[in-house]
Scaffold this active site. Sequence first.
Site: not given
Ligand code: IDP
Ligand code: MG
Length: 137
Positions: A120, A10, A50, A131, A117
């Site tokens: 992905h 990212k 997304y 994807e 974070n």
């Molecule tokens: P993942 O990347 O671990 O699969 P997902 O639930 O698919 O997590 O969410 C996509 C991205 O959205 C996450 O990597 C993070 O950057 C962001 N995200 C997910 N949940 C939250 C939240 O509760 N607060 C803030 N950002 C979030």
């Molecule tokens: Mg995800």
Amino acid sequence: MVEETLVLIKPDGVARNLTGEILRRIEAKGYSLVDIRLVQPERSVLAEHYAEHEGKPFYEPLVEFMLSGPIVAIRVAGNRVIEGFRMLAGTTDPTLAAPGTIRGDLGRDWGLKVQQNLVHGSDSPESAARELDLWFS
Ligand code: IDP
Ligand code: MG
């Protein structure tokens, strides 16, 4: 057929010069890099990527964050790589991600509306196929 997954570094990972460190961890684990590109995606690509999160409070901040700088997209191969890369990445919240994982070792909470974070990884064979088509078409 050997399994493949989509990994994205990212914009925070690229901006913090962690591309090499993240690639190192994928290679050290034993997975193969099949294709790699530095991309500045259109909003439409991120909306499709997304789509499952549309309507959630972090959705708009997430799309804006993903548009904030270049992303490295990687096609990674290996038996059980989808599951295996998710283990390498660690859980979504970098504060709670286990030490030893990419998010646990290299990420932190910056007090923003979206968790930055670093990476992905596709979460299922169906997501991986969809994807990989989206990012490598
Ligand atoms: P993942 O990347 O671990 O699969 P997902 O639930 O698919 O997590 O969410 C996509 C991205 O959205 C996450 O990597 C993070 O950057 C962001 N995200 C997910 N949940 C939250 C939240 O509760 N607060 C803030 N950002 C979030
Ligand atoms: Mg995800």
